[in-house]
Design an enzyme around this catalytic site. Sequence first.
Site, short mmCIF file in Angstrom:
data_model
loop_
_atom_site.label_atom_id
_atom_site.label_comp_id
_atom_site.label_asym_id
_atom_site.label_seq_id
_atom_site.Cartn_x
_atom_site.Cartn_y
_atom_site.Cartn_z
N HIS A 1 -15.43 -9.10 1.51
CA HIS A 1 -14.44 -9.99 2.10
C HIS A 1 -14.62 -11.43 1.60
O HIS A 1 -13.68 -12.07 1.13
CB HIS A 1 -14.56 -9.94 3.63
CG HIS A 1 -13.63 -10.88 4.32
ND1 HIS A 1 -14.02 -12.14 4.75
CD2 HIS A 1 -12.32 -10.77 4.63
CE1 HIS A 1 -12.99 -12.75 5.30
NE2 HIS A 1 -11.94 -11.93 5.24
N GLY B 1 -7.85 -7.10 4.51
CA GLY B 1 -8.77 -7.18 5.64
C GLY B 1 -8.24 -7.91 6.84
O GLY B 1 -8.94 -8.10 7.83
N TYR C 1 12.52 -34.75 -16.58
CA TYR C 1 11.07 -34.60 -16.61
C TYR C 1 10.48 -34.60 -15.21
O TYR C 1 11.15 -35.01 -14.25
CB TYR C 1 10.42 -35.72 -17.45
CG TYR C 1 10.51 -37.09 -16.82
CD1 TYR C 1 9.53 -37.53 -15.91
CD2 TYR C 1 11.56 -37.95 -17.12
CE1 TYR C 1 9.63 -38.78 -15.32
CE2 TYR C 1 11.66 -39.20 -16.53
CZ TYR C 1 10.69 -39.61 -15.63
OH TYR C 1 10.77 -40.85 -15.04
N CYS D 1 8.32 -38.66 -9.65
CA CYS D 1 6.95 -39.15 -9.78
C CYS D 1 6.18 -39.03 -8.47
O CYS D 1 5.11 -39.57 -8.32
CB CYS D 1 6.93 -40.58 -10.29
SG CYS D 1 7.74 -41.75 -9.20
N ARG E 1 -3.35 2.93 8.67
CA ARG E 1 -3.69 1.64 8.04
C ARG E 1 -2.45 0.77 7.88
O ARG E 1 -1.35 1.25 7.67
CB ARG E 1 -4.31 1.88 6.67
CG ARG E 1 -5.50 2.81 6.74
CD ARG E 1 -5.99 3.17 5.35
NE ARG E 1 -7.00 2.24 4.89
CZ ARG E 1 -7.74 2.45 3.80
NH1 ARG E 1 -7.56 3.55 3.05
NH2 ARG E 1 -8.64 1.59 3.45
N ARG F 1 -3.71 -1.48 -6.29
CA ARG F 1 -2.92 -2.71 -6.20
C ARG F 1 -3.32 -3.63 -7.35
O ARG F 1 -4.38 -3.43 -7.95
CB ARG F 1 -3.13 -3.41 -4.85
CG ARG F 1 -4.57 -3.79 -4.60
CD ARG F 1 -4.76 -4.38 -3.20
NE ARG F 1 -6.18 -4.50 -2.89
CZ ARG F 1 -6.68 -4.77 -1.70
NH1 ARG F 1 -5.87 -4.94 -0.67
NH2 ARG F 1 -7.97 -4.88 -1.52
N LYS G 1 0.83 -1.20 0.00
CA LYS G 1 0.00 0.00 0.00
C LYS G 1 0.87 1.25 0.00
O LYS G 1 0.66 2.17 -0.81
CB LYS G 1 -0.94 -0.01 1.20
CG LYS G 1 -1.93 1.11 1.20
CD LYS G 1 -2.85 1.06 2.44
CE LYS G 1 -3.84 -0.08 2.31
NZ LYS G 1 -4.56 -0.35 3.56
N MET H 1 -5.61 -7.12 8.77
CA MET H 1 -5.05 -6.31 9.85
C MET H 1 -5.90 -5.06 10.07
O MET H 1 -6.93 -4.87 9.42
CB MET H 1 -3.60 -5.99 9.55
CG MET H 1 -2.73 -7.25 9.66
SD MET H 1 -1.03 -6.96 9.19
CE MET H 1 -1.21 -6.55 7.47
#
Lengths: 886, 886
Positions: free
Chosen positions: A455, A104, A865, A845, A95, A339, A26, A106
């Site tokens: 949410h 959501g 592989y 495998c 925030r 974001r 953020k 924190m």
Amino acid sequence: MTRSVYFFGNGSADGTRDMKTILGGKGANLAEMTNLGVPVPPGFTIAAHRCVSYLADGLVDEAFREEVTRALERLEEVSGKRFGDASNPLLVSVRSGASVSMPGMMETILNLGLNDETVEGLAKASGNPRFAYDSYRRFLQMYADVVLGVPIAKFEQLLGSKRVTNGVTTDSELSADALRALVHEYQQLIRFTTGHEFPMDPQVQLWGAIEAVWNSWTLKKAVDYRRVNSIPHTLGTGVNIVSMVFGNMGEDSGTGVAFTRDPSTGERRFYGEFLVNAQGEDVVAGIRTPLHIDDMETMLPAAYTALMATQDRLEKHFRDMQDIEFTVERGTLYLLQTRTGKRTTAAALRIALDMVDEGLISQREAVLRMQPNQLDQLLHPVISSDVRATALAVGLPASPGAASGIVVFDPDVAERRHAAGEQVILVREETTPEDFHGIVAARAVLTARGGMTSHAAVVARGMGKCAIVGCTALEISHEQRSMRIGEHVINEGDWITLDGGTGRVFAGDLPTQPSEVMRVNNGALSAADAPTYRGFAKLMGWADEDRRLRVRANADTPRDARVARNFGAEGIGLCRTEHMFFEGERITAMREMIVARDLGGRRRALEKLLPMQRADFEGIFQAMDGFPVTIRLLDPPLHEFLPHGGEESTMLAQSLGLTRPELARIVAALHETNPMLGHRGCRLGIVYPEITEMQARAIFEAAVRAHRRGIDVRPEIMVPLVSDVSELRHQREIIERAADQVMGVMGERVPYLIGTMIELPRAALTAGEIATEADFFSFGTNDLTQTTFGLSRDDAGRFLPHYIDKGILAEDPFQVLDRKGVGKLISWAVRDGRATRADLKVGICGEHGGEPQSVAFCHEVGFDYVSCSPYRVPVARLAAAHAALA
Amino acid sequence: MTRSVYFFGNGSADGTRDMKTILGGKGANLAEMTNLGVPVPPGFTIAAHRCVSYLADGLVDEAFREEVTRALERLEEVSGKRFGDASNPLLVSVRSGASVSMPGMMETILNLGLNDETVEGLAKASGNPRFAYDSYRRFLQMYADVVLGVPIAKFEQLLGSKRVTNGVTTDSELSADALRALVHEYQQLIRFTTGHEFPMDPQVQLWGAIEAVWNSWTLKKAVDYRRVNSIPHTLGTGVNIVSMVFGNMGEDSGTGVAFTRDPSTGERRFYGEFLVNAQGEDVVAGIRTPLHIDDMETMLPAAYTALMATQDRLEKHFRDMQDIEFTVERGTLYLLQTRTGKRTTAAALRIALDMVDEGLISQREAVLRMQPNQLDQLLHPVISSDVRATALAVGLPASPGAASGIVVFDPDVAERRHAAGEQVILVREETTPEDFHGIVAARAVLTARGGMTSHAAVVARGMGKCAIVGCTALEISHEQRSMRIGEHVINEGDWITLDGGTGRVFAGDLPTQPSEVMRVNNGALSAADAPTYRGFAKLMGWADEDRRLRVRANADTPRDARVARNFGAEGIGLCRTEHMFFEGERITAMREMIVARDLGGRRRALEKLLPMQRADFEGIFQAMDGFPVTIRLLDPPLHEFLPHGGEESTMLAQSLGLTRPELARIVAALHETNPMLGHRGCRLGIVYPEITEMQARAIFEAAVRAHRRGIDVRPEIMVPLVSDVSELRHQREIIERAADQVMGVMGERVPYLIGTMIELPRAALTAGEIATEADFFSFGTNDLTQTTFGLSRDDAGRFLPHYIDKGILAEDPFQVLDRKGVGKLISWAVRDGRATRADLKVGICGEHGGEPQSVAFCHEVGFDYVSCSPYRVPVARLAAAHAALA
């Protein structure tokens, strides 16, 4: 001293988008937007390392306090307001924001800086006392909840009483005076509950909020989220202190969230929701059902025009679909966050392909944008198209897939009944981060309120779970543990079915049908009619150009082999022959073999099994025409084939001509204390060479028959559970003898390889020797993980979750290959094996073969592989491309 | 071309004693004796590599045939006789001889070269037709048995009939004519059984015999013997072709075997047995009970004098007690073989110490002469001295120790009943190499015939098993499966007890008492009265001067700790705390802890356990005053402490206030599929930290209490089953907290260490990290072997013997530490651990810690100590000295 505070505002910022690890996502994006000239309220970010050090020692040093003070002063300067100023107060939001998005999880506090004095200043400055007191009461409530630990329900109760005594039905009808009185009551409640006055000093408020955000890093829901999403607990969160703008200043104000493209389909259209006269939390929390973003054009036209321009600019700048939060204060637009937007897999595919067409990103970027695990979603079933059931209700199709389950109304119940083995669907008015563990336990989520960005929607989408939200027809009664949809009552424990693709809710356990991609795979749908499939196939094609690792599948039947091949498998890496023994009369012949008293009896039973095995192998060779097929010789302990009591035992005893006690004695004699470490794998073929001989004959006879039919057969015979080269040598001799015999008699040769599983530490430790007898190694990482850790997968449930929970192990080693221990053995074994035999073929495998991080490891250590379940083949192809591009 | 044939004779030989790997032990010593001038009949040896190549491809090439022909010509020259000469024929013996002694396991043929013509020559040359025909019939019988596969019993039958028709009772009464007729019958029998004439050509006879000796390397008894004695199957055997001398030429001839010192007590006296007018096999096979060697002085005085001089010379030359075979032909002594004599441990001790006194060997050589595993014999029990039982019979005390068991008369029955868990004593007229597997299965062996050097005596002594031979009072009836001793009849399945030290045979299952060494250890006997103990202690003292490794013991009780200390243990390397929980009321408290529904309940139960643990620890600290005591925290899965049904469950449910179904549910919930890899070790202490806390508190409280009493306490706390450093870190914190708390409260500090078991591959692989939290590593090689091999010790019985049998694994990795796999992990872990922490203490506490080869490994990789069971401490001390001297 490391810098801890980064300012942004007035068109320039200390940080940039590249500083996510320092500032959190953020904070970094707020800085980036500021530098871009996008309207962002000024503020500053406290670096995440402060959170880490605070959580370690609980201390806040003076130098750091001064840094914050200086930033606050600069914020006052830029905003022209002063913190705590009685006439024109600066208010801020506080925030969280970690480097990895944890939506959501924190804490957030808005309107910080209000007190009995500044509220009057705000009233005067805004000319709106009602707004000022509404902001104040919201702040008190939020602060008391987050910082002081006063239960939010008590505030809701006072608010409710206030509505009643004022004779109104909504909060917005409450007058300024009523709100002022409510503020007083709130303050009393705080005093009564905590024993202290609410802090009037904005500095005290600020530091309380900062510490609360830091502490919220360790909240259960946050820890849970990180665990599920493999986010390290050591990151810590940044703290963003931003001057407030108000979406609740009247009808010319508002707030919203939006995506630059449709997060569900990927369609190129601006897509979002907003509310007039509201603060941001109202939209996300799903408390009021918001309006469609298009309506904003008429309601807030200037702001809408600015928003459209800004979103376009942000998407182009960040070169990816953005998820933005904005507020309009008295007609002026502010961006509060941007974001990368979460999206469904179908949307991710479409967006990536469209952006390549638009010239925004390259093919390679498109490949790298697609997370391999996301592909799984494309295979989710949907409700069968021939189901004629009428939907009980329709909600918002928040996350696709169809799911049936029993209804539960509580996340704890969901967790408990899930643990007991039931399929549950969590039904809630709305979900909050506290419900996280319930969502994890549920197959799907259904909510009565909230939008596509609520949410529940965001979390379910992130987990690839089906979710329907905002299904307003739902009335939940927690007392009666039931819900009503119109006339229909559904009790806890009743079955319902959700279709996350369309938002429809059905009663009962409806049949589902394969997804579009699955239907193309199985031939039920033409690719021409399947746009998502076409996008998928195109991206997979690009991925194939980049990868070096081959991708094979673990498949035991011709049908599985075909599914795998249609998903792009380039051979079979593991065909478990024992699975072929479990059907019909085969199990009887198998059991005859096991209870046989002598070699003759065993040989007679094996002769019955041979033609069955041969037919299976021939079908598999046909399905994998032109590709290698690795067939593993019998692996599980023999007692796995015998019944343990009951009706089946009686029938078996009869059919074998034994008494029940005789059979019971045989079963008991075969019992093992630790079957995982017991008489299995090549240990069977060594004690009973006739089993290996029969299997080898069946393989070679099938190979020659298929070859005669023009099929390009490439059998690779794999000896399991080898711990010493002499075991492999012993089995190799039997296999080669059978090959010579069969091909001699049938007069036709086919090429073949003989190799071994490396699934015991000793095999890895002596790989150089083992390679003298092996044409290939296939790492059986399930068993190798069990033995390296001394950890039985069947029993680990009692403590492994605790280990992950407490961070003793960062990840479940059965899911993500353990590089430090198991990986070390593997890389040594590859090195030593290739030193002996440079052309040694190497693959994996175990189930790790379809897990992206593990595939990356396989790429790094030079495997040829990976092999995984047919349905994970696309995931492995993409992961292999990512690894090659890394 | 590698040389294949080595000649000896006429005072010089191509070989020497150092060429054992090429010539085998017998061939090398025949060469050595020839070079020494000791009278040895001339001959030549075919090198062992010829056996190996013959067994690989079945071919005998021309060049090699010529080598043999040339050697044979030389032998004719030296002996003055010609092979196949009708007038004075050369006769030879053809005998096996591997580089490691395998007495009686392979084939021998005497008198080879006889045919219808040469027998007449022999008759004339010897002037004794009876002797010639007796030799011929012996040769026919032996050759037909060994080379042609005609059952020996058929010859015995013809011989028996001949006695009857001639009216005599012993073979020696048969006249030359009767024997000539018998030879004819033998030849008919061979023709009838094989379809061919007996080969008259001595060359054909010779090659048939050589190939038979080679093939005898793969006889079951030989393979069994090598398996039991860890002799590689790849050595092959030499073949010795030696011109015959005859002990059966009349009363001036004879044959015997002797030891230069008493093989039972070690006393310095010439000790042996001989027969007049007999061939060598008669003594060893125990068919006639021989005379004491002292009687030879009067019966064959000249030969006796020569023998005494020769044996003395051989012992001085070889510097060890010799086991010799000799023949006297018409008064002239010939040595047929000399080898290091097998002996009891008491004898070995005495001989080694005497030879040091005599100046024959050094102290170091004495230490190296003593094989560590032999010491075990000194701890064997003997019949209790207060038993008043009367012996049924007395035989020769061939191998010491006391043993009780049920009588069986057949080696197959012995094997079967032993496998079923019974203690068996094998009773035979005499044993032959075909009985080997029965001797392996038996606790002791009793024979009616044969002397101290008979097959039964030699084999049992070699295995450290009790044996009584030549117990002439025994009459065995195989038909009735019983034996008669005087009036007494003992049936198969009846109990008897043998005292191998005195040769006494008792009816029933008599109580035994500890050996002399054990009685000194437990204080029941003074060392002054215990000569063997004193010898033992002296040699141990010398060993201690040489070794670098410390030796500790695995002991869980003060009693075991004292036993260990008396055997020279320098601390405890493993104290298993769980063993303390199994007694009396402790198990109840333990079970309360396990079924507790919450932390409170668990804590209450743990509080009851604490004082009990504390008292145990205090006792152990006291017993190990001044030495370190390593205490392992709780290790086994909790369900091991709960009953699984039955009366005990009912009582437990009652005492815990649960219903039976409730208890059953708890037990079921704790059930594990693979308990070895389940919820155990530190995984318990991590999920239930209160268990670790209680144990740590008990240890520290005990340590401080003992310290107050003046005891030098050195606790070392060991965390089991660690796979990651974070587990150890977690447990370490709890332990340190408990230490600080206890020592704070008690106001007294004691030093302590915290370390971990390295018993999982991942622990070894991440040892560098783990060492950051560990003061010491103790390798738990039992579990490390299980996980590295993926091999459950509890279940391996179904296939591991088969693996050893087929040579897929050379040794049982639970007995001898696997250097190639497990050893590699260990040496890396030591290296990485010490790189992190140079002073890291390193030890082993698996059962390998008392196994000599494994102790050598521990020495080589730089361990500080080994820890083993108290009774293996002497073995480990000696093995450590051997390792240091190697």
